[in-house]
Design an enzyme around this catalytic site. Structure first.
Site, short mmCIF file in Angstrom:
data_model
loop_
_atom_site.label_atom_id
_atom_site.label_comp_id
_atom_site.label_asym_id
_atom_site.label_seq_id
_atom_site.Cartn_x
_atom_site.Cartn_y
_atom_site.Cartn_z
N LYS A 64 3.28 -17.26 21.73
CA LYS A 64 4.64 -16.98 21.87
C LYS A 64 4.90 -15.80 22.48
CE LYS A 64 6.93 -14.81 18.04
NZ LYS A 64 8.18 -14.59 17.03
N LYS B 211 7.87 -9.29 21.14
CA LYS B 211 8.06 -8.04 21.49
C LYS B 211 7.03 -7.02 21.02
CE LYS B 211 12.05 -7.89 18.39
NZ LYS B 211 11.39 -8.19 16.92
N LYS C 100 0.33 -10.73 8.38
CA LYS C 100 0.44 -9.42 8.55
C LYS C 100 -0.32 -8.34 7.98
CE LYS C 100 5.36 -9.22 10.66
NZ LYS C 100 6.78 -8.55 10.78
#
Ligand code: ATP
Ligand code: LTN
Length: 341
Positions: A205, A208, A123
């Site tokens: 994957k 969202k 991240k």
């Protein structure tokens, strides 16, 4: 009849989802549906399931959106079948003890351990400035979420495995420094078949936070849009409906979704569509997905503006607070903080 909450519970389960966006079909198959299954199967276990809003602010969030997402995630949990008679459903920030124990966990963990977490490294990326300190200390809060309730089992995706390992280490370290205090939790991972992939890049994957809206199906997407997304899902140029993760990742992902939402195995689905083309298969799958999501949306819209949702969250937080306060008193006492009562 004795309600499930009155059955003597000897074990505890804890899990959470971050309200960082709208929930996807991947979240439903990989997490929400698993919680519903577990609430029915684990009669001796008390469940604490929460909306991890404190975790969400490790990255910037819009105030109005965050509020909306918190309520929306809570309503979706219930719409997917979570039963407030069997589960304590609450919002993390409403139980202050999570933050209290998080600081204690920061005072148990080493900086090096935090810096080694792959999710933090991913991240953070190449960004040097503007990384929030809480993105680094995030696993301390997650450990607190779990240890506060003496969780025995923690259902999570495998992307969270490293955080759970750290939680286990922190529990063990605390116990050996200050004496037996925390249960050392076990991870619980849903079957491997249940990893749902992106509809546009089936090697990744379904997420969202993906920028491409066609890559995911949102539980609250319009049903016509859901049908379209499935029909335009990326597949290979072959015509056979066959599970082959390496050569036919797109079709394999659609087969996984089909099998997850029906009681047919992948082998049985392959047989059923032996002589069909992709268009027929996709069109049938679109109806199966729509049929699964339609009742969820119906319940969602019934509950989202209902005061009952607030009552459920208030009661959930009260029960969580009761357990958490007791634990924090014990923790402070073991460490020697404050005054002896
Ligand atoms: P993001 O995509 O923003 O990184 P996410 O969709 O992975 O977030 P989380 O809040 O991290 O959402 O995950 C909530 C739960 O849903 C976790 O248990 C995770 O493993 C599960 N989950 C998320 N995406 C999928 C997926 N594609 N297939 C199966 N399970 C999933
Ligand atoms: N970090 C998790 C969400 C989460 C969680 C937890 C899961 C926060 N606290 C405690 C299980 C137990 C995630 O990003 N999926």
């Amino acid at each position: 009849m004795q309600s499930q909450k009155e059955v003597k519970k000897t074990r505890t389960l804890v899990s959470g989802i971050q309200p960082t966006g709208k929930l996807t079909l991947g979240n439903y198959i990989g997490a929400l549906r698993q919680f519903v299954k577990l609430q029915d199967e684990l009669e001796d276990t008390e469940l604490f399931i929460f909306i991890a809003d404190l975790h969400a602010i490790t990255t910037p969030q819009d105030r109005v959106e965050l509020r909306k997402n918190i309520r929306s995630v809570a309503a979706l949990y219930l719409a997917c079948g979570l039963d407030p008679a069997k589960v304590n459903l609450f919002i993390q920030s409403e139980v202050i003890e999570h933050t209290m124990l998080s600081y204690i966990m920061e005072s148990t963990a080493y900086v090096g351990e935090m810096e080694r977490m792959t999710q933090y490294k991913d991240k953070k990326g190449k960004q040097m400035e503007g990384i929030r300190t809480s993105l680094l200390t995030y696993p301390a809060l997650m450990a607190a979420d779990i240890l506060l309730y003496d969780a025995h089992i923690v259902p999570i995706g495998d992307d969270q495995k490293q955080h759970l390992e750290l939680t286990r280490n922190l529990a063990t370290r605390f116990n050996s420094l200050y004496g037996e205090t925390f249960v050392v939790p076990e991870g619980f991972y849903p079957e491997t078949g249940a990893r749902i992939k992106s509809l546009t890049e089936p090697d990744k994957k379904m997420s969202k936070s993906d920028e491409n809206q066609k890559s995911y199906i949102l539980l609250l997407d319009d049903l016509a849009i859901i049908r379209n997304k499935i029909k335009s899902a990326v597949t290979d140029s072959d015509t056979k409906i066959k599970y082959d993760l390496k050569k036919k990742a797109g079709i394999s992902n659609l087969l996984t979704i089909y099998a997850s939402l029906t009681d047919l195995s992948i082998k049985e689905i392959e047989k059923k569509y032996e002589n069909s083309n992709y268009a027929t298969f996709k069109s049938d799958l679109a109806e199966i997905v729509v049929d699964s999501i339609r009742p969820i949306q119906k319940r969602y819209f019934e509950i989202i503006n209902d005061i009952k949702l607030d009552q459920i969250l208030t009661e959930g937080a009260e029960r969580a607070r009761f357990v958490a306060q007791r634990k924090m008193q014990k923790v402070y006492k073991k460490i020697g903080l404050g005054r002896i009562k």
